[in-house]
Structure formats: structure tokens, C-alpha cells
Scaffold this motif. Structure first.
Motif, PDB file in Angstrom:
ATOM      1  N   GLU A 141     -19.019 -47.371 -24.664  1.00 47.46           N
ATOM      2  CA  GLU A 141     -20.057 -47.198 -25.680  1.00 47.46           C
ATOM      3  C   GLU A 141     -19.535 -46.395 -26.874  1.00 47.46           C
ATOM      4  OE1 GLU A 141     -24.172 -46.808 -24.293  1.00 47.46           O
ATOM      5  OE2 GLU A 141     -23.365 -46.684 -22.250  1.00 47.46           O
ATOM      6  N   GLU A 142     -18.341 -46.789 -27.334  1.00 48.53           N
ATOM      7  CA  GLU A 142     -17.712 -46.116 -28.466  1.00 48.53           C
ATOM      8  C   GLU A 142     -18.260 -46.698 -29.765  1.00 48.53           C
ATOM      9  OE1 GLU A 142     -13.249 -45.277 -27.469  1.00 48.53           O
ATOM     10  OE2 GLU A 142     -13.823 -47.180 -26.525  1.00 48.53           O
ATOM     11  N   PRO A 143     -18.763 -45.852 -30.664  1.00 51.15           N
ATOM     12  CA  PRO A 143     -19.406 -46.366 -31.879  1.00 51.15           C
ATOM     13  C   PRO A 143     -18.463 -47.118 -32.805  1.00 51.15           C
ATOM     14  CG  PRO A 143     -19.185 -43.965 -31.956  1.00 51.15           C
ATOM     15  CD  PRO A 143     -18.851 -44.383 -30.560  1.00 51.15           C
ATOM     16  N   GLN A 144     -17.168 -46.814 -32.735  1.00 51.16           N
ATOM     17  CA  GLN A 144     -16.215 -47.479 -33.623  1.00 51.16           C
ATOM     18  C   GLN A 144     -15.748 -48.824 -33.087  1.00 51.16           C
ATOM     19  OE1 GLN A 144     -15.509 -45.092 -31.536  1.00 51.16           O
ATOM     20  NE2 GLN A 144     -13.390 -45.144 -30.807  1.00 51.16           N
ATOM     21  N   GLY A 170     -16.436 -65.693 -19.215  1.00 50.01           N
ATOM     22  CA  GLY A 170     -16.046 -64.408 -18.644  1.00 50.01           C
ATOM     23  C   GLY A 170     -16.367 -63.251 -19.559  1.00 50.01           C
ATOM     24  N   LEU A 171     -15.834 -62.088 -19.192  1.00 50.54           N
ATOM     25  CA  LEU A 171     -16.033 -60.854 -19.937  1.00 50.54           C
ATOM     26  C   LEU A 171     -14.697 -60.267 -20.353  1.00 50.54           C
ATOM     27  CD1 LEU A 171     -18.719 -59.044 -17.714  1.00 50.54           C
ATOM     28  CD2 LEU A 171     -19.109 -60.558 -19.679  1.00 50.54           C
ATOM     29  N   MET A 172     -14.718 -59.527 -21.462  1.00 49.36           N
ATOM     30  CA  MET A 172     -13.539 -58.799 -21.920  1.00 49.36           C
ATOM     31  C   MET A 172     -13.907 -57.342 -22.144  1.00 49.36           C
ATOM     32  SD  MET A 172     -11.938 -57.391 -24.856  1.00 49.36           S
ATOM     33  CE  MET A 172     -11.758 -58.236 -26.440  1.00 49.36           C
ATOM     34  N   CYS A 173     -12.973 -56.438 -21.848  1.00 49.04           N
ATOM     35  CA  CYS A 173     -13.218 -55.033 -22.164  1.00 49.04           C
ATOM     36  C   CYS A 173     -11.921 -54.355 -22.594  1.00 49.04           C
ATOM     37  CB  CYS A 173     -13.852 -54.282 -21.000  1.00 49.04           C
ATOM     38  SG  CYS A 173     -12.702 -53.850 -19.675  1.00 49.04           S
ATOM     39  N   ILE A 174     -12.091 -53.281 -23.383  1.00 44.93           N
ATOM     40  CA  ILE A 174     -10.987 -52.409 -23.785  1.00 44.93           C
ATOM     41  C   ILE A 174     -11.437 -50.984 -23.496  1.00 44.93           C
ATOM     42  CG2 ILE A 174      -9.452 -51.681 -25.654  1.00 44.93           C
ATOM     43  CD1 ILE A 174     -10.220 -54.261 -27.135  1.00 44.93           C
ATOM     44  N   PRO A 175     -10.953 -50.369 -22.419  1.00 43.17           N
ATOM     45  CA  PRO A 175     -11.394 -49.011 -22.084  1.00 43.17           C
ATOM     46  C   PRO A 175     -11.007 -48.009 -23.164  1.00 43.17           C
ATOM     47  CG  PRO A 175     -10.295 -50.038 -20.211  1.00 43.17           C
ATOM     48  CD  PRO A 175     -10.042 -50.920 -21.402  1.00 43.17           C
ATOM     49  N   PRO A 176     -11.759 -46.921 -23.295  1.00 45.17           N
ATOM     50  CA  PRO A 176     -11.356 -45.852 -24.219  1.00 45.17           C
ATOM     51  C   PRO A 176      -9.972 -45.318 -23.844  1.00 45.17           C
ATOM     52  CG  PRO A 176     -13.608 -45.510 -23.435  1.00 45.17           C
ATOM     53  CD  PRO A 176     -13.033 -46.617 -22.606  1.00 45.17           C
ATOM     54  N   VAL A 177      -9.168 -45.012 -24.844  1.00 40.99           N
ATOM     55  CA  VAL A 177      -7.782 -44.609 -24.576  1.00 40.99           C
ATOM     56  C   VAL A 177      -7.709 -43.316 -23.781  1.00 40.99           C
ATOM     57  CG1 VAL A 177      -6.808 -45.812 -26.556  1.00 40.99           C
ATOM     58  CG2 VAL A 177      -7.639 -43.485 -26.840  1.00 40.99           C
ATOM     59  N   GLU A 178      -8.706 -42.453 -23.912  1.00 43.45           N
ATOM     60  CA  GLU A 178      -8.648 -41.159 -23.227  1.00 43.45           C
ATOM     61  C   GLU A 178      -9.181 -41.217 -21.797  1.00 43.45           C
ATOM     62  OE1 GLU A 178     -12.628 -41.337 -25.349  1.00 43.45           O
ATOM     63  OE2 GLU A 178     -10.539 -41.894 -25.793  1.00 43.45           O
ATOM     64  N   ASP A 179      -9.736 -42.355 -21.392  1.00 42.38           N
ATOM     65  CA  ASP A 179     -10.322 -42.490 -20.056  1.00 42.38           C
ATOM     66  C   ASP A 179      -9.368 -43.169 -19.084  1.00 42.38           C
ATOM     67  OD1 ASP A 179     -12.587 -41.463 -21.198  1.00 42.38           O
ATOM     68  OD2 ASP A 179     -13.880 -43.175 -20.737  1.00 42.38           O
ATOM     69  N   ALA A 180      -9.536 -42.866 -17.808  1.00 41.20           N
ATOM     70  CA  ALA A 180      -8.875 -43.667 -16.777  1.00 41.20           C
ATOM     71  C   ALA A 180      -9.463 -45.072 -16.847  1.00 41.20           C
ATOM     72  CB  ALA A 180      -9.108 -43.054 -15.403  1.00 41.20           C
ATOM     73  N   PRO A 181      -8.627 -46.109 -16.881  1.00 40.78           N
ATOM     74  CA  PRO A 181      -9.171 -47.458 -17.088  1.00 40.78           C
ATOM     75  C   PRO A 181      -9.891 -48.040 -15.881  1.00 40.78           C
ATOM     76  CG  PRO A 181      -6.795 -47.563 -16.776  1.00 40.78           C
ATOM     77  CD  PRO A 181      -7.145 -46.111 -16.857  1.00 40.78           C
ATOM     78  N   ALA A 206      -0.256 -50.978 -21.312  1.00 37.73           N
ATOM     79  CA  ALA A 206      -0.197 -49.725 -20.567  1.00 37.73           C
ATOM     80  C   ALA A 206      -0.923 -49.774 -19.228  1.00 37.73           C
ATOM     81  CB  ALA A 206      -0.777 -48.593 -21.418  1.00 37.73           C
ATOM     82  N   ASP A 207      -1.818 -50.753 -19.034  1.00 37.07           N
ATOM     83  CA  ASP A 207      -2.662 -50.681 -17.838  1.00 37.07           C
ATOM     84  C   ASP A 207      -2.919 -52.034 -17.176  1.00 37.07           C
ATOM     85  OD1 ASP A 207      -4.446 -51.860 -19.621  1.00 37.07           O
ATOM     86  OD2 ASP A 207      -5.705 -50.079 -19.844  1.00 37.07           O
TER      87      ASP A 207
END
Length: 235
Positions: A141-144, A170-181, A206-207
Motif C-alpha cells: 500500500e505504498e502511495p508512490q 494472474g496477479l503481479m506484485c512488487i514488495p516494498p524494498v525495505e520489507d521481507a518479500p 534480488a528475490d
């Protein structure tokens, strides 16, 4: 592999691809999955056609681009010269670019708002082309960032199907860089399962091994294959 010298990027491409392939195979073994269940999307954004050709020659067939205009400039010639390639749009898509996107791409990973759904539905009908469609989630839920909030995902997917007649794959996601994915991948997989969606576009350089553990069917890998990206001004 992440090359630091732009002069060695081209010669090291097949090596980078081979290393990524080995890591995907190992992650699949660890997860007791068939290697064929994971599609590697080689992210070629900002790289010129001359940089991409060695990767094609090494056997890669699925590529990802972030921008419609950039893809239009280099991929028609590449696909004409190398039949059987697949092109995925993994970046944001403006509604006014839907016509070009449907014509050019085999998959679109960034469906995230009603206006885009309407534009895609119109062009899919007009062009009689049906790219695979992924709804993009904004699991942090990152505003940017673009994407549908997790709590709104079920309603949005239902609306894609009922109001616009879109076949969501399907679905796609990009986790926040500071979080464990991992938790973000797990949440995406859970939402997909309850909506009957089989494809999961999760994981980058990276993940991607972690994403495979959580069921990713498409991993989007760029720098581990191509090295550091050239400056945008050099395009």
C-alpha cells in the motif's frame, strides 16, 4: 551476476542467463516444483537490440519491457528476425497506450484501474488479440506505487470479469524494498487462489528464488542477466 563495466555487458550476457537459469532450477528443486512451471521474463528495459540479441541466441524467448514506446522502437524488428519470442509489459500502462500495448505485447502485468480495463477491453475486441492479463497488487500500500490494495483485490478482479469481460490470468506484485518479500508473496498467492487465478508474477533479481518458494509462475529478472542498466540519457 551484475557487471559494473558497460564494455563487458554484452560478452557476459549468456553467462548471466546461465547463472539465473541454475538458480531457478535450484529453487524449483528446493520447492519440489517442475522447472517448466516457472517462466523467466528477461527484463530488457533500457537495453538496445544489440544487447538483447546474445540473450536470444543463448535460448531466452520471453522478455519484459516497462514502456510501450521503448518496446515499439526495438521489438518489431527483433520479433521479425527471431520468431517465437514473447513480449511482456511489466511497467505501468496509460489508458491511451492500450491500443499499442494490445498490438505489441503477449502479456500485460499492470492492470490496476477501471479506466485501463475499459480501454483494454475495447482494444482486445477490436484487434481480436488476447494478451494474458495480470492484475497488479500494491501489497505494501505504498502511495508512490501503482496497483490495487489487497483489501480491494477481490472486488476489482470480479469487476474486471463482470463489467469489462476481461480474462484475468494472474496477479503481479512488487514488495516494498525495505520489507521481507515472503509475506507479500504469500499474500499475493492467497488472493490469487481464492479468485481462481493460476499465474503469479512475483520476484525480481534480488528475490526470485524466494518468490518461487511461494508459487511464482513468472519471475522478472533484469540486472542478474543484463548487468547494470545504461543511463536513461544514453537510450
Amino acid at each position: 551476476m551484475a557487471a559494473t563495466d558497460p564494455q563487458i555487458v554484452t560478452t557476459s550476457l549468456p553467462t548471466g542467463l546461465a547463472l539465473v537459469e541454475r538458480e531457478i532450477a535450484a529453487a524449483c528443486r528446493d520447492a519440489r516444483r517442475d522447472r517448466a512451471s516457472v517462466t523467466l521474463v528477461a527484463v530488457s528495459k533500457t537495453f538496445a537490440a544489440d544487447d538483447i540479441v546474445p540473450v536470444i541466441a543463448a535460448g531466452q524467448t520471453v522478455f519484459g519491457e516497462n514502456r510501450v514506446q521503448e518496446a515499439k522502437a526495438k521489438w518489431p524488428a527483433l520479433t521479425a528476425a527471431h520468431p517465437g519470442l514473447e513480449l511482456h509489459l511489466i511497467g505501468p500502462l496509460q489508458s491511451n497506450k492500450a491500443k499499442e500495448a494490445v498490438a505489441l505485447f503477449d502479456a500485460i502485468h499492470s492492470v490496476d484501474r477501471p479506466s485501463l480495463c475499459e480501454a483494454l477491453a475495447r482494444e482486445i475486441e477490436k484487434q481480436a488479440r488476447k494478451p494474458q492479463l495480470f492484475v497488479q497488487l500494491n501489497t505494501g500500500e505504498e502511495p508512490q506505487k501503482a496497483g490495487i490494495a489487497p483489501q480491494d483485490a477481490d472486488d476489482f478482479i470480479a469487476r474486471c470479469r463482470s463489467a469489462y469481460g476481461l480474462e484475468i490470468a494472474g496477479l503481479m506484485c512488487i514488495p516494498p524494498v525495505e520489507d521481507a518479500p515472503g509475506p507479500h508473496f504469500a499474500l499475493t498467492a492467497k488472493i490469487a487462489a481464492r479468485n481462481g487465478l493460476k499465474l503469479l508474477s512475483m520476484g525480481m533479481s534480488a528475490d526470485f528464488a524466494i518468490a518461487i518458494q511461494f508459487g511464482a509462475t513468472h519471475v522478472r529478472v533484469g540486472s542478474a542477466i543484463f548487468g547494470h542498466r545504461p543511463p536513461l540519457t544514453a537510450r
